[in-house]
Design an enzyme around this catalytic site. Structure first.
Site, PDB file in Angstrom:
ATOM      1  N   ARG A 110       6.633   4.353  -8.116  1.00 47.56           N
ATOM      2  CA  ARG A 110       5.247   4.658  -8.489  1.00 47.56           C
ATOM      3  C   ARG A 110       5.173   5.631  -9.658  1.00 47.56           C
ATOM      4  O   ARG A 110       4.087   5.960 -10.114  1.00 47.56           O
ATOM      5  CB  ARG A 110       4.499   5.254  -7.284  1.00 47.56           C
ATOM      6  N   TYR A 111       6.341   6.132 -10.085  1.00 56.24           N
ATOM      7  CA  TYR A 111       6.406   7.066 -11.213  1.00 56.24           C
ATOM      8  C   TYR A 111       7.527   6.587 -12.138  1.00 56.24           C
ATOM      9  O   TYR A 111       8.513   6.036 -11.659  1.00 56.24           O
ATOM     10  CB  TYR A 111       6.750   8.478 -10.725  1.00 56.24           C
ATOM     11  N   CYS A 123      14.255   5.658  12.976  1.00 59.48           N
ATOM     12  CA  CYS A 123      14.151   7.118  13.037  1.00 59.48           C
ATOM     13  C   CYS A 123      14.618   7.578  14.413  1.00 59.48           C
ATOM     14  O   CYS A 123      14.668   6.797  15.355  1.00 59.48           O
ATOM     15  CB  CYS A 123      12.705   7.576  12.841  1.00 59.48           C
ATOM     16  N   CYS A 130       2.895   8.312  11.281  1.00 62.19           N
ATOM     17  CA  CYS A 130       3.792   7.788  10.241  1.00 62.19           C
ATOM     18  C   CYS A 130       3.033   6.994   9.192  1.00 62.19           C
ATOM     19  O   CYS A 130       2.247   6.105   9.511  1.00 62.19           O
ATOM     20  CB  CYS A 130       4.859   6.899  10.872  1.00 62.19           C
ATOM     21  N   ARG A 132       4.436   4.979   7.234  1.00 60.71           N
ATOM     22  CA  ARG A 132       5.106   3.685   7.099  1.00 60.71           C
ATOM     23  C   ARG A 132       5.180   2.941   8.433  1.00 60.71           C
ATOM     24  O   ARG A 132       6.105   2.172   8.671  1.00 60.71           O
ATOM     25  CB  ARG A 132       6.510   3.909   6.533  1.00 60.71           C
ATOM     26  N   ASP A 291      -2.288  10.781   5.149  1.00 68.43           N
ATOM     27  CA  ASP A 291      -2.682   9.496   4.568  1.00 68.43           C
ATOM     28  C   ASP A 291      -3.572   8.752   5.565  1.00 68.43           C
ATOM     29  O   ASP A 291      -3.367   8.860   6.774  1.00 68.43           O
ATOM     30  CB  ASP A 291      -1.437   8.645   4.285  1.00 68.43           C
ATOM     31  N   ASP A 328      -1.882  12.342  -1.462  1.00 69.64           N
ATOM     32  CA  ASP A 328      -1.245  11.153  -2.029  1.00 69.64           C
ATOM     33  C   ASP A 328      -2.354  10.103  -2.099  1.00 69.64           C
ATOM     34  O   ASP A 328      -2.811   9.610  -1.063  1.00 69.64           O
ATOM     35  CB  ASP A 328      -0.076  10.697  -1.140  1.00 69.64           C
TER      36      ASP A 328
HETATM   37  C1  LIG Z   1       6.208  11.102  -2.979  1.00 73.75           C
HETATM   38  C2  LIG Z   1       6.914  10.108  -3.792  1.00 73.75           C
HETATM   39  C3  LIG Z   1       7.797  10.511  -4.807  1.00 73.75           C
HETATM   40  C4  LIG Z   1       8.173  11.948  -5.066  1.00 73.75           C
HETATM   41  O1  LIG Z   1       7.132  12.746  -5.478  1.00 73.75           O
HETATM   42  P1  LIG Z   1       7.415  14.250  -5.893  1.00 73.75           P
HETATM   43  O2  LIG Z   1       6.046  14.760  -6.192  1.00 73.75           O
HETATM   44  O3  LIG Z   1       8.305  14.215  -7.115  1.00 73.75           O
HETATM   45  O4  LIG Z   1       8.074  14.942  -4.764  1.00 73.75           O
HETATM   46  C5  LIG Z   1       8.375   9.533  -5.580  1.00 73.75           C
HETATM   47  N1  LIG Z   1       8.122   8.221  -5.371  1.00 73.75           N
HETATM   48  C6  LIG Z   1       7.292   7.816  -4.426  1.00 73.75           C
HETATM   49  C7  LIG Z   1       7.056   6.355  -4.253  1.00 73.75           C
HETATM   50  C8  LIG Z   1       6.659   8.742  -3.588  1.00 73.75           C
HETATM   51  O5  LIG Z   1       5.849   8.317  -2.599  1.00 73.75           O
END
Ligand SMILES: *Cc1c(COP(=O)(O)O)cnc(C)c1O
Length: 382
Positions: A110-111, A123, A130, A132, A291, A328
């Site tokens: 996502r980044y 787990c 959760c 997920r 979430d 998030d």
């Molecule tokens: C939370 C998350 C991250 C990490 O986020 P940080 O803010 O860098 O800790 C990276 N990828 C995904 C898909 C996430 O959900």
């Protein structure tokens, strides 16, 4: 007086993490035999058992539950309730849009610079909140090297990804051999710099953090451990020893706490938790707004609760003990800091803040912005 928990009584193998996993409670009947379940809890547990999100509570985590207290903050995290079958407007099965952001099997991105590897669906304990729950605990267990090969190939082909989070499920529930093989495969991708292990094992199965595990992972640094304590009662002697073992071996340990209704949604509880973590060299990293996962609304707080808790802690808690409060964003648009702003007003070159104690104070920029504009104009015309 509380009754004695049958499974919490000392057992010769209590410190053996595999014994803990084998003796985790997984059914409504087992929970009912140990805790005095309410009708709502028993019905919730029955439904979870019959094809809902599965149950698992290790004997270690069970030993933290007050058997007669239906509002016990540990119990609320792991004992299902009937409310799990309720759905609220806005509830989502996959609140972070992870399915839509899967770039290879079991790999979510996502980044631009980070990726999340879902290495197992298992787990030690299944947290009722959760994020997920759509895929965790379905029985697949640790993903095989063949199943993870396309994700590793993707990482090799996308050198912009420098930070890989290994999550699941909980990667530390795997055998040491399998885990080390996986972490080494990620480490062998030359563009990967940081690897994070996302795990609740230091909380729910601290016996797993053995000297053997730590020694096997240590050569794979820089390796960060992202753990998940939610309540000060979880800082048991065994959990504190697990954190110390990790810190002594050079693993930065960060805590991601989820804000939960009836568990930790007050400043006093969180102060105790964050200070206790810092004492064990664990850095409170994020306080996460829950979430909107389907079936978890009974554990979710309105955003204003987290905002006012953060306001109460700001300026009173050491900076190293104060996490960021994060939302998030639903749909998978990324994490954003939430909370009130301390900016009261802005004029060109002057920003007015209000301090946590209510004093208003100006911050003055170094250059008059009109001069700056003049400079820019002069540079452009020359
Ligand atoms: C939370 C998350 C991250 C990490 O986020 P940080 O803010 O860098 O800790 C990276 N990828 C995904 C898909 C996430 O959900």
């Amino acid at each position: 007086m509380s009754e004695v928990l049958p499974l919490a009584a000392p057992h010769a193998d209590f410190d053996d993490w595999r014994w803990q996993l084998r003796h985790a409670l997984t059914s409504a009947a087992q929970l009912a035999a140990t805790l005095r379940l309410s009708a709502d809890e028993f019905e919730g547990a029955k439904r979870a058992e019959q094809g809902g999100f599965p149950i698992a509570v290790t004997p270690h985590y069970l030993s933290l539950i007050a058997p007669d207290d239906p509002n016990c903050p540990i119990r609320r995290q792991v004992v299902p309730r009937l409310e799990e079958s309720h759905t609220l407007a806005g509830d989502l099965v996959d609140p972070l849009g992870e399915v839509a952001h899967e770039v290879a099997p079991h790999l979510v991105q996502r980044y631009p610079d980070r990726a999340l590897l879902l290495a197992s669906d298992r787990c030690s304990v299944y947290c009722r909140f959760c994020t997920r729950s759509r895929m965790v605990g379905q029985g697949g267990g640790a993903r095989s090297p063949a199943q993870l090969a396309p994700a590793l190939q993707y990482l090799r082909e996308h050198p912009a990804v420098t930070d890989v989070i290994i999550s699941g499920g909980d990667p530390l529930v795997m055998s040491t051999e399998r885990l080390v093989r996986l972490v080494r495969a990620v480490r062998d991708v030359s563009s990967v710099e940081t690897i994070r292990l996302a795990t609740r094992v230091p909380v729910t199965l601290p016996q797993r953090v053995t000297d053997e595990l730590v020694a096997a992972l240590r050569p794979l640094h820089p390796l960060w451990v992202m753990t998940h304590f939610n309540h000060p009662r979880e800082l048991t002697e065994a959990s504190r020893a697990a954190c110390r073992r990790l810190a002594d071996a050079g693993f930065p340990v960060m805590n991601q706490c989820v804000l939960l209704r009836g568990v930790n949604d007050d400043p006093a509880t969180l102060t105790q938790l964050f200070k206790g973590l810092v004492r064990e060299r664990v850095r409170p990293y994020y306080l996460l707004q829950m979430d909107p996962v389907r079936g978890t609304s009974h554990l979710r707080t309105p955003l204003a609760v987290g905002e006012s808790i953060m306001e109460a802690l700001q300026g009173r808690l050491s900076g190293i003990a104060l996490p960021k409060f994060i939302v998030d964003t639903p749909g998978g648009f990324g994490k954003v800091p939430a909370g009130r702003s301390y900016v009261v007003s802005r004029k060109p070159g002057v920003t007015r803040f209000v301090s946590p104690r209510g004093v208003e104070v100006d911050y003055v920029d170094p250059v008059d912005p009109r001069d700056e504009t003049d400079t820019v104009r002069r540079v452009e015309s020359s």
